[in-house]
Scaffold this active site. Structure first.
Site, PDB file in Angstrom:
ATOM      1  N   LYS A  10     -19.915  -4.789  -5.034  1.00  0.00           N
ATOM      2  CA  LYS A  10     -18.483  -5.067  -5.202  1.00  0.00           C
ATOM      3  C   LYS A  10     -18.261  -6.551  -4.988  1.00  0.00           C
ATOM      4  O   LYS A  10     -19.053  -7.214  -4.306  1.00  0.00           O
ATOM      5  CB  LYS A  10     -17.673  -4.274  -4.169  1.00  0.00           C
ATOM      6  CG  LYS A  10     -16.241  -4.057  -4.564  1.00  0.00           C
ATOM      7  CD  LYS A  10     -16.091  -2.858  -5.484  1.00  0.00           C
ATOM      8  CE  LYS A  10     -14.671  -2.695  -5.973  1.00  0.00           C
ATOM      9  NZ  LYS A  10     -14.504  -1.417  -6.695  1.00  0.00           N
ATOM     10  N   GLY A  24       1.132   3.888  -6.330  1.00  0.00           N
ATOM     11  CA  GLY A  24       0.400   2.842  -7.065  1.00  0.00           C
ATOM     12  C   GLY A  24       0.607   3.082  -8.547  1.00  0.00           C
ATOM     13  O   GLY A  24       0.281   4.161  -9.056  1.00  0.00           O
ATOM     14  N   GLY A  78      -0.515   0.965 -11.155  1.00  0.00           N
ATOM     15  CA  GLY A  78      -1.324  -0.001 -11.900  1.00  0.00           C
ATOM     16  C   GLY A  78      -2.151   0.729 -12.930  1.00  0.00           C
ATOM     17  O   GLY A  78      -1.761   1.809 -13.407  1.00  0.00           O
ATOM     18  N   ASN A  79      -3.309   0.193 -13.243  1.00  0.00           N
ATOM     19  CA  ASN A  79      -4.151   0.812 -14.272  1.00  0.00           C
ATOM     20  C   ASN A  79      -4.410   2.287 -13.947  1.00  0.00           C
ATOM     21  O   ASN A  79      -4.125   3.175 -14.754  1.00  0.00           O
ATOM     22  CB  ASN A  79      -5.474   0.029 -14.382  1.00  0.00           C
ATOM     23  CG  ASN A  79      -6.476   0.726 -15.278  1.00  0.00           C
ATOM     24  OD1 ASN A  79      -6.928   1.825 -14.976  1.00  0.00           O
ATOM     25  ND2 ASN A  79      -6.816   0.120 -16.395  1.00  0.00           N
ATOM     26  N   GLY A 111      -3.141   4.367 -11.431  1.00  0.00           N
ATOM     27  CA  GLY A 111      -1.983   5.204 -11.127  1.00  0.00           C
ATOM     28  C   GLY A 111      -1.159   5.507 -12.365  1.00  0.00           C
ATOM     29  O   GLY A 111      -0.754   6.656 -12.590  1.00  0.00           O
ATOM     30  N   TYR A 112      -0.937   4.493 -13.190  1.00  0.00           N
ATOM     31  CA  TYR A 112      -0.125   4.712 -14.393  1.00  0.00           C
ATOM     32  C   TYR A 112      -0.811   5.711 -15.340  1.00  0.00           C
ATOM     33  O   TYR A 112      -0.192   6.682 -15.784  1.00  0.00           O
ATOM     34  CB  TYR A 112       0.140   3.377 -15.130  1.00  0.00           C
ATOM     35  CG  TYR A 112       0.620   3.599 -16.545  1.00  0.00           C
ATOM     36  CD1 TYR A 112       1.835   4.253 -16.776  1.00  0.00           C
ATOM     37  CD2 TYR A 112      -0.152   3.214 -17.650  1.00  0.00           C
ATOM     38  CE1 TYR A 112       2.269   4.508 -18.074  1.00  0.00           C
ATOM     39  CE2 TYR A 112       0.285   3.467 -18.936  1.00  0.00           C
ATOM     40  CZ  TYR A 112       1.488   4.116 -19.154  1.00  0.00           C
ATOM     41  OH  TYR A 112       1.910   4.384 -20.420  1.00  0.00           O
TER      42      TYR A 112
HETATM   43  P1  NAD Z   1      -4.216  -2.378 -10.422  1.00  0.00           P
HETATM   44  O1  NAD Z   1      -4.243  -3.783  -9.979  1.00  0.00           O
HETATM   45  O2  NAD Z   1      -4.152  -2.104 -11.861  1.00  0.00           O
HETATM   46  O3  NAD Z   1      -2.987  -1.621  -9.721  1.00  0.00           O
HETATM   47  C1  NAD Z   1      -2.755  -1.619  -8.346  1.00  0.00           C
HETATM   48  C2  NAD Z   1      -1.388  -0.975  -8.127  1.00  0.00           C
HETATM   49  O4  NAD Z   1      -1.191  -0.759  -6.740  1.00  0.00           O
HETATM   50  C3  NAD Z   1      -0.219  -1.836  -8.602  1.00  0.00           C
HETATM   51  O5  NAD Z   1       0.756  -1.020  -9.212  1.00  0.00           O
HETATM   52  C4  NAD Z   1       0.358  -2.393  -7.313  1.00  0.00           C
HETATM   53  O6  NAD Z   1       1.733  -2.675  -7.403  1.00  0.00           O
HETATM   54  C5  NAD Z   1       0.098  -1.233  -6.383  1.00  0.00           C
HETATM   55  N1  NAD Z   1       0.071  -1.623  -4.983  1.00  0.00           N
HETATM   56  C6  NAD Z   1      -0.470  -2.735  -4.429  1.00  0.00           C
HETATM   57  N2  NAD Z   1      -0.269  -2.711  -3.103  1.00  0.00           N
HETATM   58  C7  NAD Z   1       0.413  -1.574  -2.833  1.00  0.00           C
HETATM   59  C8  NAD Z   1       0.912  -0.968  -1.650  1.00  0.00           C
HETATM   60  N3  NAD Z   1       0.766  -1.567  -0.478  1.00  0.00           N
HETATM   61  N4  NAD Z   1       1.531   0.231  -1.765  1.00  0.00           N
HETATM   62  C9  NAD Z   1       1.679   0.834  -2.950  1.00  0.00           C
HETATM   63  N5  NAD Z   1       1.239   0.311  -4.110  1.00  0.00           N
HETATM   64  C10 NAD Z   1       0.615  -0.870  -4.034  1.00  0.00           C
HETATM   65  O7  NAD Z   1      -5.489  -1.697  -9.724  1.00  0.00           O
HETATM   66  P2  NAD Z   1      -6.263  -0.391 -10.177  1.00  0.00           P
HETATM   67  O8  NAD Z   1      -7.426  -0.806 -10.985  1.00  0.00           O
HETATM   68  O9  NAD Z   1      -5.281   0.589 -10.706  1.00  0.00           O
HETATM   69  O10 NAD Z   1      -6.853   0.115  -8.782  1.00  0.00           O
HETATM   70  C11 NAD Z   1      -6.118   0.992  -7.919  1.00  0.00           C
HETATM   71  C12 NAD Z   1      -7.083   1.715  -6.988  1.00  0.00           C
HETATM   72  O11 NAD Z   1      -8.016   2.443  -7.772  1.00  0.00           O
HETATM   73  C13 NAD Z   1      -7.920   0.799  -6.094  1.00  0.00           C
HETATM   74  O12 NAD Z   1      -8.149   1.443  -4.862  1.00  0.00           O
HETATM   75  C14 NAD Z   1      -9.228   0.675  -6.863  1.00  0.00           C
HETATM   76  O13 NAD Z   1     -10.315   0.326  -6.034  1.00  0.00           O
HETATM   77  C15 NAD Z   1      -9.337   2.089  -7.386  1.00  0.00           C
HETATM   78  N6  NAD Z   1     -10.241   2.226  -8.536  1.00  0.00           N
HETATM   79  C16 NAD Z   1     -10.041   1.520  -9.681  1.00  0.00           C
HETATM   80  C17 NAD Z   1     -10.899   1.712 -10.759  1.00  0.00           C
HETATM   81  C18 NAD Z   1     -10.688   1.027 -12.078  1.00  0.00           C
HETATM   82  O14 NAD Z   1     -11.397   1.384 -13.036  1.00  0.00           O
HETATM   83  N7  NAD Z   1      -9.763   0.102 -12.207  1.00  0.00           N
HETATM   84  C19 NAD Z   1     -11.964   2.606 -10.648  1.00  0.00           C
HETATM   85  C20 NAD Z   1     -12.124   3.324  -9.463  1.00  0.00           C
HETATM   86  C21 NAD Z   1     -11.251   3.128  -8.425  1.00  0.00           C
END
Ligand code: NAD
Length: 419
Positions: free
Chosen positions: A106, A218, A220-221, A223-224
């Site tokens: 990471k 959340g 973001g990618n 959650g949405y």
């Molecule tokens: P992202 O940057 O696209 O989205 C993050 C979201 O979290 C945003 O909407 C942001 O506003 C929100 N956020 C930030 N701080 C917050 C808080 N304190 N309370 C509530 N919401 C908050 O990131 P992502 O890629 O969607 O990643 C989200 C989670 O999923 C992380 O834990 C990441 O490690 C995990 N993850 C991501 C992937 C991937 O492919 N992107 C894969 C496995 C796991």
């Protein structure tokens, strides 16, 4: 509400419990409790105003007994070495649980990327590659996106890496835009994988989508897209949140695509990030992120950051199922409370593994100079996630443990065998 406990200490507790159960001995635990390589470097970039600023950057290469190191890069103001080590450790286990031949790593930069212009963000992304390029590469360590990093950032990084090594090297990073060698389906793969796993559990629990209320923390990618896919499958999305707070939607819930449209339309674009929020939907009641976790829903989806459900709030959780799309949102103390309350937790190392599975597919396509269709990608992803769920479920039944303990037993055993 948030636990400031060190997340690395939390995962090591679970590792110790697992290695003891598997009788793997002190030597194996000791090896697995430390990353193989820790790289840290300050990165200095020129800001648009002509001044210079320095940011701390990391790459942790945790374990490569099962294949090259693999794992995302996070840009976040609170990124720190313990967090990166924790996430790298979870990647090792995740790859083992879903049976792909990759190890775990990471990376991160301690920065609030929302305060940077697009040019500053690009200079910082390229600086990360210049700092670490000798230690990464298609056969050694393949980074990908994570929180606040995205396909565009990956394309800058591949470009920088290719320039530094003197040849086109699309397999050096995954999560790229399709035009730059990305895979069909990668952007939504984490969410899609979570959906496949949840569907398997829903069958076991006899949950009907149209009667199932879901809250997602959340937006973001991950959650949405999770909310969007669940909505498309008939689930009711009744609460959403992001870093600025949340909304509750009464009745049949909301279409997440509509929420995203409003968030984008009302949000101001600063640099590469939209500063909108789900709270811009004025016709819904506002709640805090803490309140969202405790709503009376059937499924809770933490999809933001770690340490959200702790011993301080676990007793107040009312959901029947928690789909852990974020990494490490539940502490071990909270896990024990949820288990007693008979709440099923689909653990991160299974639930959110769809992203790394499709990253692995992207890497294979790049090495073969091939391009699979989205259907091919999702068919293979579905098979992988269903098999992984079935393996974890069988282990949980056999050992009479919760699904996280079962996933750890499965993953750690596979790593030990590879060694
Ligand atoms: P992202 O940057 O696209 O989205 C993050 C979201 O979290 C945003 O909407 C942001 O506003 C929100 N956020 C930030 N701080 C917050 C808080 N304190 N309370 C509530 N919401 C908050 O990131 P992502 O890629 O969607 O990643 C989200 C989670 O999923 C992380 O834990 C990441 O490690 C995990 N993850 C991501 C992937 C991937 O492919 N992107 C894969 C496995 C796991």
């Amino acid at each position: 509400m948030k636990n400031k406990a060190n997340p690395f200490v939390n995962v090591l507790k679970k590792l110790k419990e697992t290695t003891d159960q598997l009788d793997l001995g002190e030597q194996f635990y000791s090896k697995m409790s430390k990353p193989n390589v820790v790289l840290e470097q300050p990165l200095t970039i020129k800001l648009d105003n002509g001044k210079e600023k320095t940011y701390q950057a990391y790459r942790v290469q945790y374990n490569n007994d099962r294949g090259p190191y693999k794992g995302g890069i996070r840009f976040h103001p609170e990124a720190n070495l313990d967090e990166v080590k924790t996430l790298a450790f979870l990647m090792v286990l995740k790859c083992a649980v879903v049976g792909i031949p990759m190890g775990g790593g990471k990376g991160g930069i301690q920065v609030n990327p929302k305060n940077l212009s697009e040019g500053e963000l690009e200079r910082l992304s390229r600086a990360w590659v210049r700092a670490f390029y000798k230690d990464i590469g298609p056969q050694k360590d393949i980074p990908a996106p994570d929180v606040y990093t995205n396909p565009k950032i990956m394309s800058w990084m591949v470009d920088e890496y290719s320039k530094l090594v003197g040849q086109d090297s699309p397999a050096s990073f995954t999560g790229k835009p399709i035009a730059n060698g990305g895979s069909a389906g990668r952007e939504t793969a984490t969410a899609q994988g979570g959906y496949y796993v949840l569907s398997e559990l829903a069958k076991k629990l006899n949950m009907k989508p149209e009667q199932t209320r879901v809250a997602v923390q959340g937006f973001g990618n991950v959650g949405y897209h999770t909310a969007r896919i669940l909505h498309e499958q008939g689930y009711k999305i009744v609460a959403l949140s992001d870093s600025r707070g949340g909304i509750v939607i009464n009745g049949d819930g909301v279409n997440p695509e509509h929420v995203m449209r409003v968030k984008k339309a009302k949000g101001v674009l600063v640099g590469a990030y939209c500063h909108g929020t789900v709270c811009d939907l004025i016709d819904h009641d506002k709640i805090s992120n803490e309140e969202l976790l405790e709503l009376d829903v059937d499924i809770l989806v933490p999809a933001a950051l770690e340490n959200q459900i702790t011993d301080a709030n676990a007793d107040n959780i009312k959901a029947k199922v928690i789909l852990e799309m974020a990494n490490g949102p539940i502490t071990p103390e909270a896990d024990a409370i949820l288990f007693k309350k008979n709440i099923q937790v689909l653990p991160d190392i299974l639930a959110n593994a769809g992203g790394v599975v499709v990253s692995y597919f992207e890497w294979l396509q790049n090495l073969d100079e091939n391009q699979w269709t989205e259907k091919e990608v999702f068919d293979k992803l579905q098979k992988t996630m269903q098999q992984s769920f079935s393996d974890v479920w069988a282990m949980a039944r056999k050992k009479k443990v919760d699904l996280r303990s079962a996933a750890y037993l499965l993953g750690v055993d596979r790593i030990a065998k590879a060694k």
